[in-house]
Write an enzyme that holds these catalytic residues in place. Structure first.
Site, short mmCIF file in Angstrom:
data_model
loop_
_atom_site.label_atom_id
_atom_site.label_comp_id
_atom_site.label_asym_id
_atom_site.label_seq_id
_atom_site.Cartn_x
_atom_site.Cartn_y
_atom_site.Cartn_z
N SER A 194 0.84 -1.20 0.00
CA SER A 194 0.00 0.00 0.00
C SER A 194 0.87 1.25 0.00
O SER A 194 1.94 1.26 0.64
CB SER A 194 -0.90 0.01 1.23
OG SER A 194 -1.53 1.26 1.40
N TYR A 229 -2.13 0.82 10.16
CA TYR A 229 -2.07 0.10 8.89
C TYR A 229 -0.79 0.46 8.13
O TYR A 229 -0.09 -0.43 7.62
CB TYR A 229 -3.30 0.48 8.06
CG TYR A 229 -3.36 -0.15 6.69
CD1 TYR A 229 -3.61 -1.51 6.54
CD2 TYR A 229 -3.18 0.61 5.54
CE1 TYR A 229 -3.68 -2.09 5.29
CE2 TYR A 229 -3.26 0.05 4.28
CZ TYR A 229 -3.50 -1.31 4.15
OH TYR A 229 -3.56 -1.88 2.91
#
Length: 412
Positions: free
Chosen positions: A222, A235
């Site tokens: 990501s 995250y």
């Protein structure tokens, strides 16, 4: 005078063509053209300087032409590698990227091992229904070492003496939203357990099979693992750890002939991202577990806005997963796969700004791109209110002092 004007307009036309072409190339590629773009922009400035210093326009254009001749043209792409007889293991195939990738790779002729959390779930049933007999479904939770070992043994049994051509690390989770200070420690540990330690465990377990076939490791990561997206600290930290591990592995596996690629997708509707009930549950869980003092300083209205912003952002996420699936396929069949793939609209531009623009510009772009918070934490609102009251009192005091001074001066 006319000659000067002609030179000016010719140089302006050349610069416009170069800049326009460079921007078009930047937007149409996955950042691989960034060095060329930077060079072209540099040459544009050089041409403009040469013309302004009195060099003939034709000489400047000749210099530009010579430079362009030195830039290697786009070489014809080599044909993709054959898929017949090659096996790929994919994690997290219950939904999203994993499920769609399993379908695509099966259709391409790969022997696919698809791991799912629930063998009786809707995603697993759909894969069984639409895929060929080459597909093997395996129940595996990547946070459970015993299940990873069982999945490895089953894969070995079906492969026999063959190695594993590809390992696609797709399984991941985002279990929190909110400021870094507000994120619960259980959220940090949950993200690390799945996104980093789980993927690490799977990769180490299946790596001997991949080395045996001089195959590929493809990892879905990501952009939040490299850029400071607001409200995604837990995250992002787990993906940052994963990125460093994968990049280190890439260097170490080069002598073995194993290619390692990382895919950085933009926002897509996968997993729980568009499940509003899930975000409601996360929000209530956060309120119930925050220390009372911290909850008072930030205020429920601040956290409510964050939840609503996440939900609004999820609504804008793309449903067509094709760009990501295409990069997974390319990383597995390309003779020379890319080290990094930027999959989806805007990701290449975001990385270009992040790498080549000042940090202040990059931060501003990132904040406008993601969550745009307007509500201040409750404690800051009180501080601002007190500051305004203090300034108002000081102004009143100053006015009173001025009036008294005027009276004294008039002798009244």
């Amino acid at each position: 005078m006319e000659e000067h004007a002609l030179s000016f307009w010719i140089s302006m036309g050349v610069m416009s063509a170069i800049v326009g072409g460079a921007m078009r190339k930047m937007l149409a590629t996955h950042m691989s053209a960034a060095p060329t773009i930077a060079a072209l922009l540099g040459v544009t400035v050089l041409v403009e300087r040469l013309c302004s210093l009195g060099f003939p326009t034709m000489l400047a254009l000749a210099s530009l032409s010579a430079f362009c001749c030195l830039i290697p043209g786009k070489t014809p792409s080599a044909p993709p590698l054959p898929t017949e007889g090659r096996a790929v293991f994919i994690t997290g195939c219950d939904s999203g990227f994993g499920k769609t990738a399993a379908q695509r790779l099966d259709a391409m002729g790969f022997e696919v091992f698809a791991s799912v959390l629930d063998l009786s779930g809707e995603g697993a049933r759909e894969l069984q229904r639409v895929c060929s007999s080459r597909l093997t479904l395996i129940q595996m939770d990547i946070t459970q070492s015993q299940e990873i070992e069982q999945a490895l043994n089953r894969t070995k049994a079906k492969l026999g003496l063959r190695g594993l051509w590809g390992l696609v690390n797709n399984a991941g989770v985002c279990v929190n939203f909110g400021d870094a200070e507000l994120s619960l420690m259980s959220n940090y540990r949950g993200c690390m357990e799945v996104n980093f330690f789980g993927t690490l465990n799977v990769t180490k377990a299946f790596l001997p099979l991949v080395r045996q076939s001089k195959g590929r490791i493809v990892t879905i990561s990501s952009p939040s693992g490299e850029q400071p997206f607001p409200c995604l600290a837990a995250y992002g930290a787990s993906k940052a750890a994963l990125n460093l591990f994968i990049n280190t592995l890439r260097h170490e596996l080069e002598p073995w002939g194993v290619k390692v690629s990382t895919i950085l997708p933009s926002a897509y509707k996968t997993g729980q991202s568009s499940n509003f009930e899930y975000w409601e549950h996360q929000y209530k869980h956060l309120l119930q577990n925050l220390p009372p003092g911290l909850l008072e300083e930030y205020g429920e209205e601040y956290m409510l806005e964050t939840k609503e912003l996440f939900q609004a952002y999820a609504k804008t996420a793309k449903e067509d997963l094709t760009p990501v699936i295409n990069t997974i396929a390319d990383a597995l069949v390309s003779p020379q796969p890319k080290v990094r793939y930027y999959a989806g609209p805007g990701v290449g531009l975001m990385y270009f700004i992040y790498n080549y623009f000042p940090m202040s510009v990059s931060d501003c772009f990132l904040q406008k791109l993601f969550v745009k918070k307007k509500v201040l934490p409750r404690a800051l609102c009180k501080q601002n209110s007190n500051s305004n009251n203090s300034n108002s009192n000081n102004n009143n005091t100053d006015k009173s002092y001025v009036m008294k001074s005027k009276k004294l001066a008039s002798g009244s």
